[in-house]
Design a protein around this motif. Structure first.
Motif, short mmCIF file in Angstrom:
data_model
loop_
_atom_site.label_atom_id
_atom_site.label_comp_id
_atom_site.label_asym_id
_atom_site.label_seq_id
_atom_site.Cartn_x
_atom_site.Cartn_y
_atom_site.Cartn_z
N GLY A 1 0.77 -1.24 0.00
CA GLY A 1 0.00 0.00 0.00
C GLY A 1 0.80 1.29 0.00
O GLY A 1 0.25 2.35 0.24
N ALA A 2 2.10 1.23 -0.30
CA ALA A 2 2.91 2.45 -0.37
C ALA A 2 2.42 3.31 -1.53
O ALA A 2 2.05 2.80 -2.58
CB ALA A 2 4.38 2.11 -0.54
N GLN A 3 2.43 4.63 -1.35
CA GLN A 3 1.91 5.52 -2.38
C GLN A 3 2.96 6.48 -2.94
O GLN A 3 2.93 6.80 -4.12
CB GLN A 3 0.73 6.31 -1.84
CG GLN A 3 -0.44 5.41 -1.52
CD GLN A 3 -1.64 6.18 -1.00
OE1 GLN A 3 -1.72 7.40 -1.12
NE2 GLN A 3 -2.58 5.48 -0.42
N ARG A 4 3.85 6.99 -2.11
CA ARG A 4 4.80 7.99 -2.57
C ARG A 4 6.24 7.52 -2.61
O ARG A 4 7.11 8.25 -3.05
CB ARG A 4 4.69 9.26 -1.72
CG ARG A 4 3.36 9.92 -1.91
CD ARG A 4 3.34 11.27 -1.29
NE ARG A 4 2.01 11.85 -1.46
CZ ARG A 4 1.72 13.07 -1.15
NH1 ARG A 4 2.64 13.86 -0.65
NH2 ARG A 4 0.50 13.53 -1.33
N LEU A 5 6.47 6.31 -2.12
CA LEU A 5 7.81 5.72 -2.19
C LEU A 5 7.70 4.41 -2.95
O LEU A 5 6.75 3.66 -2.76
CB LEU A 5 8.39 5.45 -0.80
CG LEU A 5 8.77 6.66 0.03
CD1 LEU A 5 9.25 6.21 1.41
CD2 LEU A 5 9.83 7.50 -0.65
N GLY A 6 8.68 4.16 -3.79
CA GLY A 6 8.74 2.89 -4.48
C GLY A 6 9.81 2.03 -3.83
O GLY A 6 10.91 2.51 -3.56
N TYR A 7 9.46 0.79 -3.52
CA TYR A 7 10.43 -0.14 -2.93
C TYR A 7 10.50 -1.36 -3.82
O TYR A 7 9.49 -1.84 -4.31
CB TYR A 7 10.00 -0.65 -1.55
CG TYR A 7 9.29 0.31 -0.63
CD1 TYR A 7 9.86 1.51 -0.25
CD2 TYR A 7 8.03 -0.03 -0.12
CE1 TYR A 7 9.20 2.36 0.62
CE2 TYR A 7 7.38 0.82 0.76
CZ TYR A 7 7.97 2.02 1.13
OH TYR A 7 7.32 2.85 1.98
N ASN A 8 11.71 -1.89 -3.96
CA ASN A 8 11.83 -3.20 -4.58
C ASN A 8 13.00 -3.94 -3.98
O ASN A 8 13.93 -3.35 -3.44
CB ASN A 8 11.89 -3.13 -6.11
CG ASN A 8 13.18 -2.60 -6.66
OD1 ASN A 8 14.26 -3.13 -6.38
ND2 ASN A 8 13.10 -1.55 -7.46
N PHE A 9 12.91 -5.25 -4.05
CA PHE A 9 13.96 -6.15 -3.60
C PHE A 9 14.70 -6.59 -4.85
O PHE A 9 14.08 -7.04 -5.81
CB PHE A 9 13.32 -7.34 -2.88
CG PHE A 9 14.28 -8.43 -2.54
CD1 PHE A 9 15.27 -8.24 -1.59
CD2 PHE A 9 14.18 -9.67 -3.16
CE1 PHE A 9 16.15 -9.26 -1.26
CE2 PHE A 9 15.04 -10.70 -2.83
CZ PHE A 9 16.04 -10.50 -1.88
N VAL B 1 14.92 1.94 -2.71
CA VAL B 1 13.81 2.84 -2.38
C VAL B 1 13.93 4.08 -3.26
O VAL B 1 15.02 4.61 -3.44
CB VAL B 1 13.86 3.25 -0.88
CG1 VAL B 1 12.72 4.21 -0.55
CG2 VAL B 1 13.83 2.04 0.03
N SER B 2 12.81 4.53 -3.81
CA SER B 2 12.79 5.70 -4.70
C SER B 2 11.62 6.59 -4.33
O SER B 2 10.57 6.12 -3.90
CB SER B 2 12.65 5.25 -6.15
OG SER B 2 12.41 6.35 -6.99
N THR B 3 11.79 7.89 -4.56
CA THR B 3 10.71 8.84 -4.29
C THR B 3 9.59 8.78 -5.31
O THR B 3 8.53 9.33 -5.09
CB THR B 3 11.25 10.28 -4.21
OG1 THR B 3 12.00 10.57 -5.39
CG2 THR B 3 12.13 10.46 -2.98
N MET B 4 9.78 8.11 -6.43
CA MET B 4 8.74 7.88 -7.44
C MET B 4 8.10 9.16 -7.99
O MET B 4 6.91 9.20 -8.27
CB MET B 4 7.66 6.93 -6.91
CG MET B 4 8.18 5.54 -6.57
SD MET B 4 8.90 4.67 -7.97
CE MET B 4 7.45 4.37 -8.96
#
Length: 170
Positions: free
Chosen positions: A40-48, A120-123
């Protein structure tokens, strides 16, 4: 919203080079698993991200819109930032702020086992990205995600030497 927590063991990484059949050999085997849409993250992008020995996940690049951070979970490697190279290992946190080619970054696995990290990115969208090794510049606007959580995007890539003049065609 679903549960705001996920364990890395539950992720299903997707080959980065599998996104495009013509990816160079140095990127083969690297895999990413989007996390943001699952929790449910909206303003940060996360990936492994998992990178096999001797490989990279992405070309060296810098962003004018998005700041990135990487947290090394397992393995060893190096991060190139601008012209400098720094050894990295489990537990390291890497900041990649917005800026010109002096902030261009690339992570390479120099170890003997998989390198695993959280990205992690600010997207921010749209974003302008430069690729200093190939001389490309790209603009991208990210829209919704596909069924696997990969962002869909409108991308325009070109080289500075091929830019049209501002008044071309007017």
């Amino acid at each position: 919203m679903g549960k705001p927590i996920i364990n890395i063991d539950a992720l299903q990484p997707r080959l980065v080079s599998g996104l495009k059949a013509n990816a160079p050999e140095q990127y083969h085997g690297a895999a990413i698993a989007p996390i943001s849409p699952l929790i449910g993250a909206q303003r940060l992008g996360y990936n492994f991200t998992t990178v096999p020995p001797g490989k990279c996940a992405f070309p060296a690049h810098n962003h004018y819109g998005n700041e990135e951070m990487f947290f090394i979970l397992e393995g060893t490697g190096e991060v190139r930032i601008g012209e400098e190279r720094h050894a990295i290992r489990s537990g390291d946190v890497i900041a990649c702020p917005v800026g010109g080619i002096e902030t261009a970054h690339q992570i390479r696995n120099t170890g003997d086992s998989d390198l695993k990290y959280l990205a992690v990115s600010t997207m921010q969208t749209p974003d302008l990205v430069q690729y200093p090794d190939s001389g490309k510049t790209g603009a991208a606007h990210f829209m919704e995600r596909d069924e696997q959580g990969i962002p869909k995007a409108i991308r325009v890539l070109g080289r500075e030497k091929d830019n049209l003049d501002y008044w071309d065609g007017e």
